[in-house]
Scaffold this motif. Structure first.
Motif, short mmCIF file in Angstrom:
data_model
loop_
_atom_site.label_atom_id
_atom_site.label_comp_id
_atom_site.label_asym_id
_atom_site.label_seq_id
_atom_site.Cartn_x
_atom_site.Cartn_y
_atom_site.Cartn_z
N ALA A 206 28.78 0.28 30.26
CA ALA A 206 28.56 -0.93 29.47
C ALA A 206 27.17 -1.50 29.73
O ALA A 206 26.46 -1.91 28.80
N LEU A 207 26.78 -1.55 30.99
CA LEU A 207 25.44 -2.07 31.32
C LEU A 207 24.35 -1.19 30.69
O LEU A 207 23.34 -1.70 30.19
N GLY A 208 24.57 0.13 30.73
CA GLY A 208 23.59 1.02 30.11
C GLY A 208 23.50 0.81 28.61
O GLY A 208 22.39 0.80 28.04
N SER A 209 24.65 0.63 27.95
CA SER A 209 24.65 0.39 26.50
C SER A 209 23.94 -0.90 26.16
O SER A 209 23.15 -0.97 25.21
N ILE A 210 24.21 -1.94 26.93
CA ILE A 210 23.58 -3.23 26.67
C ILE A 210 22.08 -3.15 26.87
O ILE A 210 21.30 -3.67 26.06
N ALA A 211 21.65 -2.49 27.94
CA ALA A 211 20.22 -2.36 28.19
C ALA A 211 19.53 -1.59 27.05
O ALA A 211 18.44 -1.97 26.60
N LEU A 212 20.18 -0.53 26.56
CA LEU A 212 19.60 0.25 25.47
C LEU A 212 19.54 -0.58 24.19
O LEU A 212 18.55 -0.54 23.44
N THR A 213 20.59 -1.36 23.93
CA THR A 213 20.61 -2.21 22.73
C THR A 213 19.50 -3.25 22.78
O THR A 213 18.73 -3.41 21.81
N LEU A 214 19.39 -3.97 23.89
CA LEU A 214 18.38 -5.02 24.00
C LEU A 214 16.97 -4.43 24.02
O LEU A 214 16.04 -5.01 23.44
N GLY A 215 16.81 -3.30 24.66
CA GLY A 215 15.50 -2.66 24.67
C GLY A 215 15.07 -2.21 23.28
O GLY A 215 13.91 -2.39 22.88
N THR A 216 16.01 -1.64 22.52
CA THR A 216 15.71 -1.23 21.14
C THR A 216 15.35 -2.44 20.28
O THR A 216 14.39 -2.41 19.50
N ALA A 217 16.14 -3.51 20.43
CA ALA A 217 15.87 -4.72 19.65
C ALA A 217 14.50 -5.29 19.98
O ALA A 217 13.73 -5.68 19.08
N ALA A 218 14.16 -5.35 21.27
CA ALA A 218 12.86 -5.90 21.67
C ALA A 218 11.71 -5.02 21.18
O ALA A 218 10.68 -5.53 20.70
N ALA A 219 11.89 -3.70 21.26
CA ALA A 219 10.84 -2.80 20.81
C ALA A 219 10.57 -2.97 19.32
O ALA A 219 9.41 -3.00 18.87
N LEU A 220 11.64 -3.12 18.53
CA LEU A 220 11.46 -3.30 17.09
C LEU A 220 10.88 -4.67 16.77
O LEU A 220 9.99 -4.79 15.93
N LYS A 221 11.40 -5.71 17.42
CA LYS A 221 10.91 -7.06 17.13
C LYS A 221 9.42 -7.16 17.41
O LYS A 221 8.63 -7.63 16.56
N PHE A 222 9.01 -6.74 18.59
CA PHE A 222 7.60 -6.90 18.96
C PHE A 222 6.72 -5.81 18.35
O PHE A 222 5.57 -6.06 18.00
N GLY A 223 7.28 -4.60 18.19
CA GLY A 223 6.50 -3.52 17.59
C GLY A 223 6.19 -3.79 16.13
O GLY A 223 5.04 -3.74 15.69
N ILE A 224 7.24 -4.08 15.35
CA ILE A 224 7.02 -4.37 13.93
C ILE A 224 6.26 -5.69 13.78
O ILE A 224 5.41 -5.83 12.90
N GLY A 225 6.57 -6.67 14.66
CA GLY A 225 5.83 -7.93 14.62
C GLY A 225 4.34 -7.71 14.82
O GLY A 225 3.52 -8.30 14.10
N TRP A 226 3.98 -6.83 15.76
CA TRP A 226 2.56 -6.55 16.00
C TRP A 226 1.94 -5.81 14.81
O TRP A 226 0.80 -6.10 14.41
N LEU A 227 2.68 -4.86 14.23
CA LEU A 227 2.15 -4.13 13.08
C LEU A 227 1.92 -5.05 11.89
O LEU A 227 0.93 -4.89 11.15
N LEU A 228 2.79 -6.02 11.68
CA LEU A 228 2.69 -6.89 10.51
C LEU A 228 1.79 -8.10 10.75
O LEU A 228 1.13 -8.57 9.81
N ALA A 229 1.77 -8.60 11.98
CA ALA A 229 1.09 -9.88 12.22
C ALA A 229 0.06 -9.83 13.34
O ALA A 229 -0.52 -10.87 13.67
N GLY A 230 -0.18 -8.67 13.91
CA GLY A 230 -1.17 -8.60 14.98
C GLY A 230 -0.68 -9.26 16.26
O GLY A 230 0.53 -9.33 16.51
N PRO A 231 -1.58 -9.80 17.08
CA PRO A 231 -1.19 -10.38 18.37
C PRO A 231 -0.14 -11.49 18.26
O PRO A 231 0.71 -11.63 19.13
N ASN A 232 -0.18 -12.28 17.18
CA ASN A 232 0.82 -13.34 17.03
C ASN A 232 2.23 -12.78 16.88
O ASN A 232 3.22 -13.47 17.15
N GLY A 233 2.34 -11.54 16.44
CA GLY A 233 3.65 -10.91 16.31
C GLY A 233 4.31 -10.61 17.63
O GLY A 233 5.49 -10.24 17.67
N LEU A 234 3.58 -10.77 18.72
CA LEU A 234 4.14 -10.54 20.05
C LEU A 234 4.77 -11.79 20.64
O LEU A 234 5.29 -11.75 21.75
#
Length: 694
Positions: A206-234
């Motif tokens: 369960a802990l591994g699943s949660i860590a993978l879920t939150l890590g994926t969400a953070a990578a997409l939020k900040f990764g796509i945010g940076w691609l679309l909005a530059g530094p402010n997307g972080l």
């Protein structure tokens, strides 16, 4: 045994045909209802339009970068961009239905599942298809997230976790409110892994699943945010919500507790009216002894719905309490901001649908009666207390038509009380009464209300609409960014801005029916649109004049040197500052006895500054002092709203800094007992630096 005729479609095929016909009809109705409407929700619609279509995503104060990027596609529709936004809203609303249907099929028959999917699409939430806001896109994303959580838990843990993280990360780029779904999602994943495990070894997976879920969400939020909005997307929250969080963090428990309890009680009464049976079922399941062997699809649905509803309702009343300001907004605590959790209500209907053909064993009847009595008491209290709350169709379209002091609200409460009685008696009539009487009454009332609102208001052209169209007809496109809208009604002024459709238009708020003096005119602008009765001096002749507005062409006898927008990071014009606090949506507060602005250029001998600002506390009655070198001049600004003031100084022509002296800096902690210790004095929105020309 006879076989079915080849000319007669099988039952599932008939169901598909019926479903396609129903949702096509609903989509057509929603499109026709929203087509050609005028904007209503100011300033939200103007902000989303400007941030998505008219400026760089990197400058957005909201971290909704994915929604803004998608909404930018409406520029392809030209002047009909608003209608294209409506089409997209309807598409999101209808596209959520298959996911909700798939969830429902886990716990209910085809007919009930289809009925709830149709009900959700016709729910009062569809009022938001009318507005330039991300509500329907967020609703769609939430339905997808719930579908993955509830129907795909049999997937391999890695695949399930990646899917949950992907949807959560994308959803956080539609509305930052998705971050409030993180706690319920984490708890649900723990529960699901515990309930569905068979060997007792569930904690580490369960802990591994949660860590993978939150890590994926953070990578997409900040990764796509940076691609679309530059530094402010972080940024996690964006400048707007970060400033709100900072403000809320400065409030003391004593200042927050009272408004929070008032708001929480209001939402409890609303939920008791709208979903009495689902609340009873949830409480009954929660208070019974949890048995892993009893966990199935209905129990997973109950846990997910309970966690989501609990988290979002708590966030709603805490957010509402943070808005209460005894001096400026004392009544905010009485507003019912349901749209922060109403997207989850269809899950509660599914809980009722799951009990339609399933009866609990008649154990612990005292518990059932106690729960039913508790909810019934809240419903009776709603008859007395809920009418004192503020009913607003945008805040809560679900409850707007059902004020408890009217016949519609009393009818809904009567049906709810009967439903609770049959549930306490463990009768199968309870879910039928809720699904076939209570829910249709609520939906019909909401549908009639949203249709009436759209028909009566959203199609009516107002003075603001006519004024905006006059600007489009008389002001060259290249000069619309050099226009200020003046008036005493901010909502009307922002609605005119929406039609003018330029990111650089500005507002000048003046007292009701007061004339606008020459020294108050925005000296850096070429055009002035004046709403209502605010005459200028005889020097200025309007290009267009009606009883509702006047449009003026202003002479600009100056050369602009630079502009400082305090609501954004400084550009190259400012090299450094002293005595200023952090960015907030309006700009920045001073923090201390003086503000110093260091510039990248030498100021001319004669310099003119247009200062848009407001003041804190008794500074409104005292003179601020503007200094450039040895030259100085006093000026005054009001408490609220911001006002533009022009100051002209004769300097030695060798200065690079501007100083503002604050007469009486004082902290909110000293003024009203809050935890904010900043020494506030002046709130700066903008300073335009110019050199007068002959």
């Amino acid at each position: 045994m006879s076989s079915p005729s080849p000319l007669q479609p099988a039952a599932p095929d008939r169901m598909r045909v019926i479903a396609v016909a129903l949702f096509t009809a609903i989509a057509a109705y929603l499109v026709l209802r929203t087509w050609g409407t005028q904007p209503q929700i100011m300033a939200d619609e103007w902000y989303y339009s400007r941030l998505s279509r008219l400026q760089d995503l990197g400058d957005s104060i909201l971290p909704s970068y994915l929604y803004l990027w998608l909404a930018r596609g409406s520029n392809a529709c030209g002047t009909r961009f608003y209608d294209c936004i409506h089409l997209a809203n309807v598409a999101f609303m209808v596209a959520a239905a298959p996911f909700l249907y798939a969830i429902a099929r886990q716990v209910a028959t085809r007919g009930v599942a289809l009925g709830i999917a149709v009900a959700a699409t016709l729910a009062p939430l569809n009022l938001y298809t009318t507005y330039f806001m991300p509500e329907t896109a967020y609703y769609f994303g939430f339905c997808v997230l719930s579908w993955v959580a509830l129907t795909r838990s049999h997937w391999h843990p890695v695949r399930w976790s990646l899917a949950l993280g992907t949807v959560l990360g994308l959803l956080s780029l539609v509305k930052v409110h998705a971050l409030f779904l993180v706690p319920p999602l984490v708890l649900f994943m723990f529960y699901a892994r515990w309930a569905l495990s068979h060997d007792g070894r569930w904690m580490l997976p369960a802990l591994g699943s949660i860590a993978l879920t939150l890590g994926t969400a953070a990578a997409l939020k900040f990764g796509i945010g940076w691609l679309l909005a530059g530094p402010n997307g972080l940024q996690l929250l964006g400048s707007f919500y970060q400033s709100n969080a900072n403000s809320a963090g400065n409030r003391t428990l004593a200042n927050t507790l009272g408004p929070a309890l008032v708001s929480a009680f209001g939402h409890l009464m609303v939920l008791a009216m709208l979903i009495p049976l689902p609340l009873a079922v949830l409480l009954h399941s929660l208070l019974r002894r949890p048995l892993r062997a009893r966990t199935g699809k209905p129990e997973l649905l109950q846990v997910w719905a309970l966690l989501v509803l609990g988290a979002t309702v708590c966030v709603t009343f805490l957010f509402t309490a943070s808005l209460v300001n005894p001096g400026a907004a004392p009544d905010e605590g009485w507003r019912l901001h349901m749209r922060y959790y109403s997207f989850a209500l269809p899950l509660l209907w599914l809980i009722a649908g799951a009990t339609l053909h399933r009866r609990d064993a008649p154990a612990r009847p005292l518990l059932r009666w106690s729960i039913a009595a508790g909810i019934a008491i809240v419903m009776v209290l709603a008859l007395i207390n809920l009418p004192t709350y503020a009913f607003n169709p945008v805040d809560g379209p679900d409850i707007f038509e059902f004020k408890p002091d009217g016949w519609a609200g009393r009818t809904l409460i009567a049906v709810g009380l009967a439903t609770l009685l049959f549930w306490a008696l463990n009768k199968s009539l309870a879910p039928r009464l809720f699904l076939y009487a209570g829910l249709p009454i609520a939906l019909m009332g909401g549908l009639v209300s949203s249709h009436d609102i759209t028909a009566r208001f959203n199609h009516i052209e107002t003075a603001a609409d006519r004024a905006g169209n006059a600007v489009l007809a008389h002001v060259p496109a290249a000069e619309r960014g050099a226009l200020t809208v003046a008036g005493d009604e901010p909502v009307e002024m922002i609605r005119a801005q929406f039609h003018i459709d330029h990111k650089d238009t500005e507002l000048l708020i003046v007292p009701k029916d007061a004339p606008i003096a020459d020294e108050e005119l925005p000296a850096h602008q070429k055009w002035l649109l004046v709403m209502r009765n605010h005459p200028l001096s005889a020097t200025y002749k309007p290009v267009v004049a009606t009883d509702e507005f006047a449009l003026y062409r202003l002479s600009v006898p100056q050369s602009r040197i630079g502009r400082i927008d305090f609501s954004k990071p400084y550009d190259g014009f400012v090299t450094g500052t002293e005595g200023l606090s952090t960015i907030e949506p309006f700009g920045r507060w001073s923090d201390g006895k003086r503000v110093v602005l260091h510039l990248n250029t030498v100021l001319p001998r004669t310099v003119r500054l247009m200062i848009r600002a407001s003041s804190y506390g008794d500074n409104a009655g005292l003179p601020f002092v503007l200094r450039i070198g040895e030259a100085s001049a006093p000026f005054r600004v009001p408490n609220h709203p911001m006002k533009s003031t022009i100051v002209t100084l004769e300097t030695d022509g060798a200065q690079r800094s501007i100083v503002i002296e604050v007469p009486h800096p004082v902290s909110p902690q000293e003024a009203d007992g809050s935890s904010d210790t900043r020494k506030l004095g002046i709130a700066l929105g903008e300073i335009v630096v110019a050199e007068p020309t002959p």
